[in-house]
Design a protein around this motif. Sequence first.
Motif, PDB file in Angstrom:
ATOM      1  N   LYS A 274      45.029  39.008  29.869  1.00  0.00           N
ATOM      2  CA  LYS A 274      43.795  39.342  30.592  1.00  0.00           C
ATOM      3  C   LYS A 274      43.369  38.175  31.475  1.00  0.00           C
ATOM      4  O   LYS A 274      43.006  38.361  32.630  1.00  0.00           O
ATOM      5  N   LEU A 275      43.452  36.984  30.925  1.00  0.00           N
ATOM      6  CA  LEU A 275      43.132  35.796  31.711  1.00  0.00           C
ATOM      7  C   LEU A 275      44.098  35.682  32.894  1.00  0.00           C
ATOM      8  O   LEU A 275      43.687  35.393  34.020  1.00  0.00           O
ATOM      9  N   ALA A 276      45.366  35.958  32.641  1.00  0.00           N
ATOM     10  CA  ALA A 276      46.354  35.875  33.719  1.00  0.00           C
ATOM     11  C   ALA A 276      46.001  36.860  34.823  1.00  0.00           C
ATOM     12  O   ALA A 276      46.081  36.542  36.018  1.00  0.00           O
ATOM     13  N   TRP A 277      45.576  38.049  34.430  1.00  0.00           N
ATOM     14  CA  TRP A 277      45.177  39.047  35.429  1.00  0.00           C
ATOM     15  C   TRP A 277      43.968  38.553  36.222  1.00  0.00           C
ATOM     16  O   TRP A 277      43.927  38.654  37.442  1.00  0.00           O
ATOM     17  N   ALA A 278      42.981  37.999  35.516  1.00  0.00           N
ATOM     18  CA  ALA A 278      41.762  37.540  36.183  1.00  0.00           C
ATOM     19  C   ALA A 278      42.077  36.422  37.181  1.00  0.00           C
ATOM     20  O   ALA A 278      41.525  36.375  38.273  1.00  0.00           O
ATOM     21  N   LEU A 279      43.002  35.544  36.800  1.00  0.00           N
ATOM     22  CA  LEU A 279      43.351  34.447  37.704  1.00  0.00           C
ATOM     23  C   LEU A 279      44.047  34.972  38.967  1.00  0.00           C
ATOM     24  O   LEU A 279      43.940  34.372  40.026  1.00  0.00           O
ATOM     25  N   ARG A 280      44.741  36.076  38.828  1.00  0.00           N
ATOM     26  CA  ARG A 280      45.367  36.680  40.011  1.00  0.00           C
ATOM     27  C   ARG A 280      44.379  37.502  40.832  1.00  0.00           C
ATOM     28  O   ARG A 280      44.659  37.857  41.967  1.00  0.00           O
ATOM     29  N   ASN A 281      43.246  37.847  40.228  1.00  0.00           N
ATOM     30  CA  ASN A 281      42.302  38.739  40.902  1.00  0.00           C
ATOM     31  C   ASN A 281      40.913  38.110  40.993  1.00  0.00           C
ATOM     32  O   ASN A 281      39.907  38.727  40.674  1.00  0.00           O
ATOM     33  N   ARG A 282      40.884  36.877  41.455  1.00  0.00           N
ATOM     34  CA  ARG A 282      39.619  36.137  41.466  1.00  0.00           C
ATOM     35  C   ARG A 282      38.602  36.766  42.405  1.00  0.00           C
ATOM     36  O   ARG A 282      37.405  36.548  42.258  1.00  0.00           O
ATOM     37  N   GLN A 283      39.110  37.544  43.392  1.00  0.00           N
ATOM     38  CA  GLN A 283      38.174  38.171  44.330  1.00  0.00           C
ATOM     39  C   GLN A 283      37.195  39.094  43.608  1.00  0.00           C
ATOM     40  O   GLN A 283      36.116  39.382  44.102  1.00  0.00           O
ATOM     41  N   ASP A 284      37.557  39.568  42.401  1.00  0.00           N
ATOM     42  CA  ASP A 284      36.664  40.469  41.657  1.00  0.00           C
ATOM     43  C   ASP A 284      35.557  39.726  40.906  1.00  0.00           C
ATOM     44  O   ASP A 284      34.711  40.353  40.266  1.00  0.00           O
ATOM     45  N   PHE A 285      35.584  38.402  40.958  1.00  0.00           N
ATOM     46  CA  PHE A 285      34.617  37.616  40.191  1.00  0.00           C
ATOM     47  C   PHE A 285      33.840  36.697  41.128  1.00  0.00           C
ATOM     48  O   PHE A 285      34.267  36.490  42.251  1.00  0.00           O
ATOM     49  N   PRO A 286      32.708  36.132  40.670  1.00  0.00           N
ATOM     50  CA  PRO A 286      32.085  36.305  39.355  1.00  0.00           C
ATOM     51  C   PRO A 286      31.324  37.635  39.254  1.00  0.00           C
ATOM     52  O   PRO A 286      30.897  38.177  40.258  1.00  0.00           O
ATOM     53  N   LEU A 287      31.165  38.088  38.036  1.00  0.00           N
ATOM     54  CA  LEU A 287      30.409  39.306  37.779  1.00  0.00           C
ATOM     55  C   LEU A 287      29.079  38.939  37.129  1.00  0.00           C
ATOM     56  O   LEU A 287      29.021  38.001  36.339  1.00  0.00           O
ATOM     57  N   ASP A 288      28.061  39.710  37.465  1.00  0.00           N
ATOM     58  CA  ASP A 288      26.761  39.468  36.855  1.00  0.00           C
ATOM     59  C   ASP A 288      26.648  40.271  35.566  1.00  0.00           C
ATOM     60  O   ASP A 288      26.723  41.499  35.577  1.00  0.00           O
ATOM     61  N   VAL A 289      26.477  39.558  34.473  1.00  0.00           N
ATOM     62  CA  VAL A 289      26.445  40.214  33.165  1.00  0.00           C
ATOM     63  C   VAL A 289      25.297  41.231  33.086  1.00  0.00           C
ATOM     64  O   VAL A 289      25.359  42.204  32.347  1.00  0.00           O
ATOM     65  N   GLN A 290      24.277  41.017  33.930  1.00  0.00           N
ATOM     66  CA  GLN A 290      23.113  41.902  33.879  1.00  0.00           C
ATOM     67  C   GLN A 290      23.383  43.244  34.558  1.00  0.00           C
ATOM     68  O   GLN A 290      22.803  44.258  34.181  1.00  0.00           O
ATOM     69  N   THR A 291      24.281  43.266  35.530  1.00  0.00           N
ATOM     70  CA  THR A 291      24.420  44.477  36.341  1.00  0.00           C
ATOM     71  C   THR A 291      25.835  45.059  36.369  1.00  0.00           C
ATOM     72  O   THR A 291      26.014  46.207  36.769  1.00  0.00           O
ATOM     73  N   ALA A 292      26.831  44.299  35.964  1.00  0.00           N
ATOM     74  CA  ALA A 292      28.207  44.800  36.062  1.00  0.00           C
ATOM     75  C   ALA A 292      28.399  46.023  35.167  1.00  0.00           C
ATOM     76  O   ALA A 292      27.699  46.181  34.163  1.00  0.00           O
ATOM     77  N   THR A 293      29.346  46.878  35.541  1.00  0.00           N
ATOM     78  CA  THR A 293      29.600  48.065  34.713  1.00  0.00           C
ATOM     79  C   THR A 293      30.405  47.657  33.485  1.00  0.00           C
ATOM     80  O   THR A 293      30.999  46.575  33.429  1.00  0.00           O
ATOM     81  N   ARG A 294      30.456  48.570  32.533  1.00  0.00           N
ATOM     82  CA  ARG A 294      31.236  48.333  31.324  1.00  0.00           C
ATOM     83  C   ARG A 294      32.700  48.087  31.681  1.00  0.00           C
ATOM     84  O   ARG A 294      33.332  47.155  31.183  1.00  0.00           O
ATOM     85  N   GLU A 295      33.243  48.920  32.570  1.00  0.00           N
ATOM     86  CA  GLU A 295      34.648  48.789  32.971  1.00  0.00           C
ATOM     87  C   GLU A 295      34.924  47.418  33.565  1.00  0.00           C
ATOM     88  O   GLU A 295      35.997  46.856  33.381  1.00  0.00           O
ATOM     89  N   GLN A 296      33.938  46.898  34.312  1.00  0.00           N
ATOM     90  CA  GLN A 296      34.127  45.560  34.883  1.00  0.00           C
ATOM     91  C   GLN A 296      34.037  44.483  33.800  1.00  0.00           C
ATOM     92  O   GLN A 296      34.852  43.574  33.753  1.00  0.00           O
ATOM     93  N   LEU A 297      33.053  44.626  32.928  1.00  0.00           N
ATOM     94  CA  LEU A 297      32.837  43.574  31.934  1.00  0.00           C
ATOM     95  C   LEU A 297      34.007  43.433  30.965  1.00  0.00           C
ATOM     96  O   LEU A 297      34.347  42.332  30.544  1.00  0.00           O
TER      97      LEU A 297
END
Lengths: 283, 412
Positions: B311-334
Amino acid sequence: MRTVDPGDCFETWRAAARRLLQEAVPPAEVIWEGNALPCLFEELAAYKVNADKLVVPAAFMDLAKSVACHADPDRWALLYRILWRIARGGERSLIEISSDPEIAKARRMEKGVRREIHKMHAFVRFRKVGEDDEGRERFVAWFEPDHFIVEAGTPFFVKRFANMDWSIFTPKGCAHWIGSVLKFSPGCAADPCEDPDQMEDIWRVYYRSIFNPARLKLKMMQTEMPKRYWKNLPEADLIDSLITESRERVDGMLAETPRAVRPILKNAYLEKLRNLPEVAEGE
Amino acid sequence: MDLANKLAILADAAKYDASCASSGANKRDSRDGKGVGSAGGSGICHSYTPDGRCISLLKILLTNRCIYDCHYCINRRSSNVRRTAFTAEEAVTLTLDFYKRNYIEGLFLSSGIVRSADHTMEQVVQVARTLREQHDFRGYIHLKTIPEASPELIEQAARYADRISINLELPTQTSLDRLAPEKNLARTQQAMGRIKLKLDEAHDRRKNGDRKLRHATGQSTQVIVGADDSTDADFLARSDVLYGTYRMRRVYYSAFSPIPEPSVVLPVKAAPLVREHRLYQADWLMRNYGFRTSEILPPETPNLDLRIDPKLAWALRNRQDFPLDVQTATREQLVRVPGLGLRNVDRLITIRRHTRVRLEDLARLRVSLPKVRPFLITADHHPARYILESDRLIDRFLPKPVQLDLFDDADR
Ligand code: SF4
């Protein structure tokens, strides 16, 4: 300042907490202790009359029942503080805020209790002590839990071993299923029947043989089977030697001369297998 | 040979099979019966061996005689291992003796192939039948089946068992031809397909009110990792098919392990345990977190990074999707945020309805702050853009270099 002593009894705590709440006694003015003897159910009836005017969420009651089994002497005070905040402090949704420091603490205790019930189901080891005239077998076990979980953990054994007689002895209460009647008795300081069961030797043979020396994962083993349980597990005294021998066993395998391939046997089935029609993948 | 010696050989023969879960049976117990046993829900691990594996079932082979020649296997016909066999009665008694002492959840029975697939299957079924019919045993039974056995026999096995399985062992026919010449991928999948239909049928019958129906509720399989040169992408693609088409409950990944009787065809080497672990993590992400195989392993990287979790490896390849706001992001994103698990995401979604989530809230939920920090916005924290964009972001997650020989025993 008031002093209340529910011992390890949830019902006593509940009755006392309800009364304190009705009298609006804030948490800071109560000292909770845990020294009293087991539950005195008779006394409780009196409190039940004017019950339930104070409605608390069912989720709190579930949490409280589990936390009550925890050995931490602070649990009664913690539960009362949470109850007070919900019922008198206007924090109706508190129970949903798992990151609140007090809820987080209670949830951790709940988890500890749940986990120990699970470990009781896993690590109780019955020893056979005899059979009655009709051939119904009798077993005993000794288990040392950290928390007061014997009552909560027992129904599992009733369901699974309904047709045997058994007793589970622990320092925190004992459970007996004899002639299909369930009884609880106070805890005992030491295992009352120490005779081993011969089957334990066979079990140890199994434990030794199912272990694969080529993959040591000791941390994993110890997280799931903490050392404090080892002394009552007949297989646990093999652990050290299995670990020590493993390196040598693996080195032996790596140094072994590879075995040649034996020719195919004359066997009608293998013959047939070779001539089976191809199956297309995905069929 | 006495029982203890047989057990030593036939448990040793079975230990390389990792697929021994004891979960997902139909709920039942012994209160309205004559024997012992209960099942349903998740299985219990009654002990752990120092290899970190759980002992849940009595895992044995009925016999380690075998006419097949699978080169990774200690029981193959070219091995010089001592051979023996349990009688059905011995296997039954051992299961009951262990069960009554609360050592196990039930039996996982497999067998080397003697004479023919059908002959072998009959012996295996016989043990399960005796346990169920003569002893009213209600604990868990997992039977290993053979794809070439007759469908009727496999169905009989399914009637006594809670779980049945056929091991795929290797993800391609090319590898099977080399390492398990008697095994056939297409026939195996064909048998899995037939089993799936029967499982579905039984599921429907129970749903439509046939509560008494006794039938297995799922099938699973095992693949061996590191015996051939299949990539992780090969394994995960195969698993995709197995979950999708045959509705496997689980695919087990078993690191190819040295055995005392190595084959010339397949030299032994240290078991690739980290790789096995990463495959389990990837498999888990596919089944529970909504990740597609192609997201976990894009075409240009056919193997999982052994240093960090997928999962971390995926996130590092997809940094454009971050950062996410814990207050508003969807469940699928979180759930895609490294360091956040399903349970904690659900908790956070409840918590944020009542309060602004801060780092200390995450800490109290036991979330690893160093891990989530670069990816998550909280009421009191906004990650610096340059950290997220830095080439050296990965360094934060790598274990500190250690002096190897000093820490060789770190695990102890
Ligand atoms: S069929 Fe293959 S894997 Fe199974 S016991 Fe025989 S040699 Fe081993």
